[in-house]
Design a protein around this motif. Structure first.
Motif, PDB file in Angstrom:
ATOM      1  N   GLY A  19       3.464  37.014 121.075  1.00 11.73           N
ATOM      2  CA  GLY A  19       4.608  36.253 121.564  1.00 11.73           C
ATOM      3  C   GLY A  19       4.193  35.072 122.425  1.00 11.73           C
ATOM      4  O   GLY A  19       3.296  34.306 122.064  1.00 11.73           O
ATOM      5  N   LYS A  20       4.812  34.939 123.596  1.00 17.69           N
ATOM      6  CA  LYS A  20       4.542  33.801 124.472  1.00 17.69           C
ATOM      7  C   LYS A  20       3.465  34.091 125.517  1.00 17.69           C
ATOM      8  O   LYS A  20       3.218  33.266 126.396  1.00 17.69           O
ATOM      9  CB  LYS A  20       5.842  33.376 125.170  1.00 17.69           C
ATOM     10  CG  LYS A  20       6.909  32.870 124.199  1.00 17.69           C
ATOM     11  CD  LYS A  20       8.165  32.443 124.937  1.00 17.69           C
ATOM     12  CE  LYS A  20       9.212  31.920 123.965  1.00 17.69           C
ATOM     13  NZ  LYS A  20      10.462  31.503 124.661  1.00 17.69           N
ATOM     14  N   ARG A  21       2.841  35.261 125.404  1.00 22.21           N
ATOM     15  CA  ARG A  21       1.740  35.536 126.337  1.00 22.21           C
ATOM     16  C   ARG A  21       0.632  34.507 126.147  1.00 22.21           C
ATOM     17  O   ARG A  21       0.319  34.125 125.019  1.00 22.21           O
ATOM     18  CB  ARG A  21       1.149  36.924 126.075  1.00 22.21           C
ATOM     19  CG  ARG A  21       2.021  38.106 126.450  1.00 22.21           C
ATOM     20  CD  ARG A  21       1.246  39.372 126.114  1.00 22.21           C
ATOM     21  NE  ARG A  21       1.930  40.600 126.475  1.00 22.21           N
ATOM     22  CZ  ARG A  21       2.785  41.233 125.691  1.00 22.21           C
ATOM     23  NH1 ARG A  21       3.081  40.730 124.497  1.00 22.21           N
ATOM     24  NH2 ARG A  21       3.351  42.363 126.082  1.00 22.21           N
ATOM     25  N   ARG A  22       0.011  34.118 127.220  1.00 21.42           N
ATOM     26  CA  ARG A  22      -1.139  33.211 127.139  1.00 21.42           C
ATOM     27  C   ARG A  22      -2.409  34.045 127.120  1.00 21.42           C
ATOM     28  O   ARG A  22      -2.652  34.856 128.025  1.00 21.42           O
ATOM     29  CB  ARG A  22      -1.154  32.253 128.322  1.00 21.42           C
ATOM     30  CG  ARG A  22      -0.003  31.261 128.325  1.00 21.42           C
ATOM     31  CD  ARG A  22      -0.189  30.257 129.444  1.00 21.42           C
ATOM     32  NE  ARG A  22      -1.414  29.504 129.300  1.00 21.42           N
ATOM     33  CZ  ARG A  22      -1.882  28.656 130.202  1.00 21.42           C
ATOM     34  NH1 ARG A  22      -1.215  28.473 131.332  1.00 21.42           N
ATOM     35  NH2 ARG A  22      -3.006  27.992 129.990  1.00 21.42           N
ATOM     36  N   ALA A  23      -3.206  33.868 126.078  1.00 24.05           N
ATOM     37  CA  ALA A  23      -4.471  34.596 125.977  1.00 24.05           C
ATOM     38  C   ALA A  23      -5.528  33.861 126.796  1.00 24.05           C
ATOM     39  O   ALA A  23      -5.916  32.738 126.473  1.00 24.05           O
ATOM     40  CB  ALA A  23      -4.901  34.696 124.511  1.00 24.05           C
ATOM     41  N   GLU A  24      -5.973  34.496 127.886  1.00 19.20           N
ATOM     42  CA  GLU A  24      -6.948  33.862 128.776  1.00 19.20           C
ATOM     43  C   GLU A  24      -8.115  34.810 129.027  1.00 19.20           C
ATOM     44  O   GLU A  24      -7.913  35.958 129.428  1.00 19.20           O
ATOM     45  CB  GLU A  24      -6.283  33.502 130.115  1.00 19.20           C
ATOM     46  CG  GLU A  24      -5.153  32.487 129.983  1.00 19.20           C
ATOM     47  CD  GLU A  24      -4.520  32.167 131.326  1.00 19.20           C
ATOM     48  OE1 GLU A  24      -4.900  32.820 132.326  1.00 19.20           O
ATOM     49  OE2 GLU A  24      -3.655  31.283 131.373  1.00 19.20           O
ATOM     50  N   PRO A  25      -9.349  34.350 128.799  1.00 20.56           N
ATOM     51  CA  PRO A  25     -10.515  35.228 128.990  1.00 20.56           C
ATOM     52  C   PRO A  25     -10.875  35.419 130.457  1.00 20.56           C
ATOM     53  O   PRO A  25     -11.446  34.534 131.094  1.00 20.56           O
ATOM     54  CB  PRO A  25     -11.622  34.474 128.239  1.00 20.56           C
ATOM     55  CG  PRO A  25     -11.223  33.039 128.265  1.00 20.56           C
ATOM     56  CD  PRO A  25      -9.724  33.016 128.274  1.00 20.56           C
ATOM     57  N   ARG A  26     -10.525  36.613 131.000  1.00 19.15           N
ATOM     58  CA  ARG A  26     -10.764  36.842 132.421  1.00 19.15           C
ATOM     59  C   ARG A  26     -11.516  38.139 132.700  1.00 19.15           C
ATOM     60  O   ARG A  26     -12.218  38.229 133.703  1.00 19.15           O
ATOM     61  CB  ARG A  26      -9.426  36.900 133.176  1.00 19.15           C
ATOM     62  CG  ARG A  26      -8.652  35.609 133.214  1.00 19.15           C
ATOM     63  CD  ARG A  26      -7.533  35.687 134.249  1.00 19.15           C
ATOM     64  NE  ARG A  26      -6.604  36.764 133.951  1.00 19.15           N
ATOM     65  CZ  ARG A  26      -5.343  36.577 133.602  1.00 19.15           C
ATOM     66  NH1 ARG A  26      -4.861  35.354 133.504  1.00 19.15           N
ATOM     67  NH2 ARG A  26      -4.555  37.596 133.361  1.00 19.15           N
ATOM     68  N   THR A  27     -11.338  39.153 131.867  1.00 20.50           N
ATOM     69  CA  THR A  27     -11.882  40.476 132.185  1.00 20.50           C
ATOM     70  C   THR A  27     -12.866  40.954 131.124  1.00 20.50           C
ATOM     71  O   THR A  27     -12.804  40.545 129.960  1.00 20.50           O
ATOM     72  CB  THR A  27     -10.745  41.504 132.318  1.00 20.50           C
ATOM     73  OG1 THR A  27     -10.038  41.569 131.067  1.00 20.50           O
ATOM     74  CG2 THR A  27      -9.786  41.120 133.419  1.00 20.50           C
ATOM     75  N   LYS A  28     -13.751  41.857 131.541  1.00 23.53           N
ATOM     76  CA  LYS A  28     -14.716  42.476 130.632  1.00 23.53           C
ATOM     77  C   LYS A  28     -14.312  43.932 130.436  1.00 23.53           C
ATOM     78  O   LYS A  28     -14.155  44.671 131.414  1.00 23.53           O
ATOM     79  CB  LYS A  28     -16.134  42.371 131.199  1.00 23.53           C
ATOM     80  CG  LYS A  28     -16.601  40.935 131.396  1.00 23.53           C
ATOM     81  CD  LYS A  28     -18.090  40.843 131.662  1.00 23.53           C
ATOM     82  CE  LYS A  28     -18.480  41.353 133.020  1.00 23.53           C
ATOM     83  NZ  LYS A  28     -19.919  41.110 133.319  1.00 23.53           N
ATOM     84  N   ILE A  29     -14.146  44.338 129.175  1.00 26.27           N
ATOM     85  CA  ILE A  29     -13.671  45.696 128.906  1.00 26.27           C
ATOM     86  C   ILE A  29     -14.602  46.424 127.935  1.00 26.27           C
ATOM     87  O   ILE A  29     -15.192  45.821 127.030  1.00 26.27           O
ATOM     88  CB  ILE A  29     -12.229  45.712 128.358  1.00 26.27           C
ATOM     89  CG1 ILE A  29     -12.120  44.921 127.049  1.00 26.27           C
ATOM     90  CG2 ILE A  29     -11.259  45.171 129.383  1.00 26.27           C
ATOM     91  CD1 ILE A  29     -10.742  45.033 126.395  1.00 26.27           C
ATOM     92  N   TYR A  30     -14.719  47.719 128.175  1.00 25.67           N
ATOM     93  CA  TYR A  30     -15.443  48.605 127.265  1.00 25.67           C
ATOM     94  C   TYR A  30     -14.408  49.529 126.625  1.00 25.67           C
ATOM     95  O   TYR A  30     -13.645  50.206 127.313  1.00 25.67           O
ATOM     96  CB  TYR A  30     -16.491  49.435 128.007  1.00 25.67           C
ATOM     97  CG  TYR A  30     -17.176  50.438 127.107  1.00 25.67           C
ATOM     98  CD1 TYR A  30     -18.319  50.087 126.384  1.00 25.67           C
ATOM     99  CD2 TYR A  30     -16.667  51.724 126.962  1.00 25.67           C
ATOM    100  CE1 TYR A  30     -18.931  51.003 125.535  1.00 25.67           C
ATOM    101  CE2 TYR A  30     -17.277  52.642 126.114  1.00 25.67           C
ATOM    102  CZ  TYR A  30     -18.409  52.268 125.395  1.00 25.67           C
ATOM    103  OH  TYR A  30     -19.003  53.174 124.549  1.00 25.67           O
ATOM    104  N   VAL A  31     -14.379  49.549 125.279  1.00 25.59           N
ATOM    105  CA  VAL A  31     -13.401  50.333 124.523  1.00 25.59           C
ATOM    106  C   VAL A  31     -14.010  51.687 124.197  1.00 25.59           C
ATOM    107  O   VAL A  31     -14.870  51.801 123.316  1.00 25.59           O
ATOM    108  CB  VAL A  31     -12.989  49.600 123.230  1.00 25.59           C
ATOM    109  CG1 VAL A  31     -11.879  50.369 122.520  1.00 25.59           C
ATOM    110  CG2 VAL A  31     -12.545  48.175 123.540  1.00 25.59           C
ATOM    111  N   SER A  32     -13.567  52.716 124.909  1.00 26.30           N
ATOM    112  CA  SER A  32     -14.154  54.054 124.751  1.00 26.30           C
ATOM    113  C   SER A  32     -13.658  54.735 123.484  1.00 26.30           C
ATOM    114  O   SER A  32     -12.514  54.537 123.057  1.00 26.30           O
ATOM    115  CB  SER A  32     -13.808  54.925 125.958  1.00 26.30           C
ATOM    116  OG  SER A  32     -14.255  56.246 125.760  1.00 26.30           O
ATOM    117  N   ARG A  33     -14.550  55.534 122.903  1.00 26.98           N
ATOM    118  CA  ARG A  33     -14.165  56.382 121.777  1.00 26.98           C
ATOM    119  C   ARG A  33     -14.449  57.854 122.130  1.00 26.98           C
ATOM    120  O   ARG A  33     -14.697  58.692 121.254  1.00 26.98           O
ATOM    121  CB  ARG A  33     -14.938  55.954 120.521  1.00 26.98           C
ATOM    122  CG  ARG A  33     -14.393  56.525 119.228  1.00 26.98           C
ATOM    123  CD  ARG A  33     -15.110  55.977 118.008  1.00 26.98           C
ATOM    124  NE  ARG A  33     -14.924  56.804 116.856  1.00 26.98           N
ATOM    125  CZ  ARG A  33     -13.852  56.817 116.080  1.00 26.98           C
ATOM    126  NH1 ARG A  33     -12.857  56.001 116.347  1.00 26.98           N
ATOM    127  NH2 ARG A  33     -13.764  57.626 115.043  1.00 26.98           N
TER     128      ARG A  33
END
Length: 407
Positions: A269-283
């Protein structure tokens, strides 16, 4: 237990081999349904493409986009890949909207029966072989997809939205949801309800309700529903789980860029995609294809400033919010990486995979290419023998290789 697994694998291979010999020696459009329930008619069913049936019976078949080639980048890989990665071009299928009359559909599939003993199923009718996973052999060896038990209901008119893979978040966002594109510009379909699998996960159903306000008719898994008038939007992409042979860039998984953009625009939608955080996607909650040294890797990336996320425990909004603000995404391959659809341009993604020969190194970089994401695969070592099919074996990844990827 190992002996039981080996015996199951042998039976599975022999069944697949037998069915393949049948299909080659009798008629390429005839398949054994393998259903022994006396309430069902067993034997052979004739498999047709939707196109051939519509043309033969003078039914509406509108081509929205022709089959075309799409570029697939050579993936960036750190470690020892199971095969030599390459770039090239893959074939996307013809996109169409068909109108069918007096048919039966089966929950959890795109299979349609226009008359007894005949099914319309493009995935088999338009293919020359089936070295794939549960999606295609289902027709031959799963009871639910045999010659149609009694119908559990009837609908006067509806849009077909049941599909294989509907319970998987990645398949839903990249393969299922975009089918709605094909009905958007058909004024006479606006009041038609959607036939939707009743066991779609909450996050996926939330995504669907954001894209359409249509009435939803829930179809139980394996249930047969008679439909007077059926609008059938075709598949836009190709998603095959390869369980044997060699990974095929051209055939196995080919994602249509327009489909990915549709999902991104509708949900972001109208969210602004801004690179700010570092994430680890756990499995850590996964039942198979587990990263065996994940806890060690989590401790390591935490020291590097990464936050740990488990997408399956998050709402759709929470997933979109955190991935749309990610500067770095790291994690073992899995459905959580579908959220790259919402990542900002220039985001750095690092996918951890095992070195099984059937590991597909091409499909996530198609999302990365579509949205200018910098993606790298880090290849670890699988632990052989735990799972059948072996592509789902557990594995571990050397942390020094991960450091090379994330800098």
């Amino acid at each position: 237990m190992r002996k039981v697994r080996r015996e199951f694998a042998r039976i599975f291979r022999n069944s697949a081999s037998f069915l393949e010999r049948i299909s080659r020696s009798v008629d390429p459009t005839l398949f054994w349904n393998g259903y022994s329930d006396p309430a069902s008619r067993t034997g052979f069913v004739k498999v047709r493409s939707v196109r051939s049936w519509c043309f033969e019976h003078d039914l509406s078949y509108t081509v929205i986009a022709p089959a075309k080639k799409t570029p697939v980048d050579r993936p960036k890989v750190i470690g020892t890949p199971p095969y030599e990665p390459r770039g090239g071009h893959a074939e996307l299928p013809e996109v169409y909207l068909a109108r069918l009359r007096d048919v039966t559909i089966i929950g959890g599939t795109t299979i349609i029966s226009p008359e007894p003993g005949v099914i319309l199923y493009d995935e088999i009718a338009l293919s020359s072989g089936f070295p794939y996973g549960s999606r295609t052999p289902a027709l031959e060896i799963r009871p639910a997809l045999s010659c149609f038990p009694c119908s559990v209901g009837r609908v006067d008119r509806a849009v077909h939205f049941c599909k294989e893979g509907h319970s998987n978040y990645f398949h839903w966002l990249t393969d299922c949801l975009p089918r709605l594109m094909l009905t958007e510009h058909e004024p006479d379909l606006r009041g038609w309800p959607l036939l939707v699998d009743s066991d779609v996960p909450p996050q996926c159903m939330d995504a669907l309700r954001r894209v359409t306000s249509r009435e939803i008719i829930n179809v139980p898994h394996k249930a047969c529903i008679e439909v007077g008038e059926l609008a059938f939007p075709s598949e836009l992409s190709v998603l095959h789980d390869r369980y044997e042979g060699t990974v095929d860039l051209e055939r196995d998984i080919v994602l249509r860029p327009e489909s990915l953009l549709f999902t991104r625009e509708k949900l972001l939608g109208k969210r602004r995609a801004e690179p700010r955080t570092k994430i680890y996607v756990s499995r850590a909650n996964g039942r198979y294809r587990k990263l065996l040294n994940e806890q060690e890797i989590i401790r390591h990336v935490k020291r590097r400033g990464f936050s740990i996320v488990s997408p399956e425990e998050m709402t759709l909004d929470e997933q979109i919010d955190i991935f749309s603000n990610a500067s770095h995404i790291v994690g073992p391959t899995g459905a959580g990486f579908a959220n790259m659809l919402f990542a900002p341009q220039g985001c750095q993604a690092t996918v951890l995979v095992g070195d099984n020969a059937n590991t597909n190194l091409y499909f996530l970089n198609q999302i990365a290419h579509a949205f200018s994401i910098d993606l790298t695969y880090v290849v670890g070592s699988e632990v052989a023998g735990r799972f059948m099919p072996a592509v789902h074996n557990d594995y571990s990844v050397d942390i020094s290789l991960l450091d090379l990827a994330i800098g």
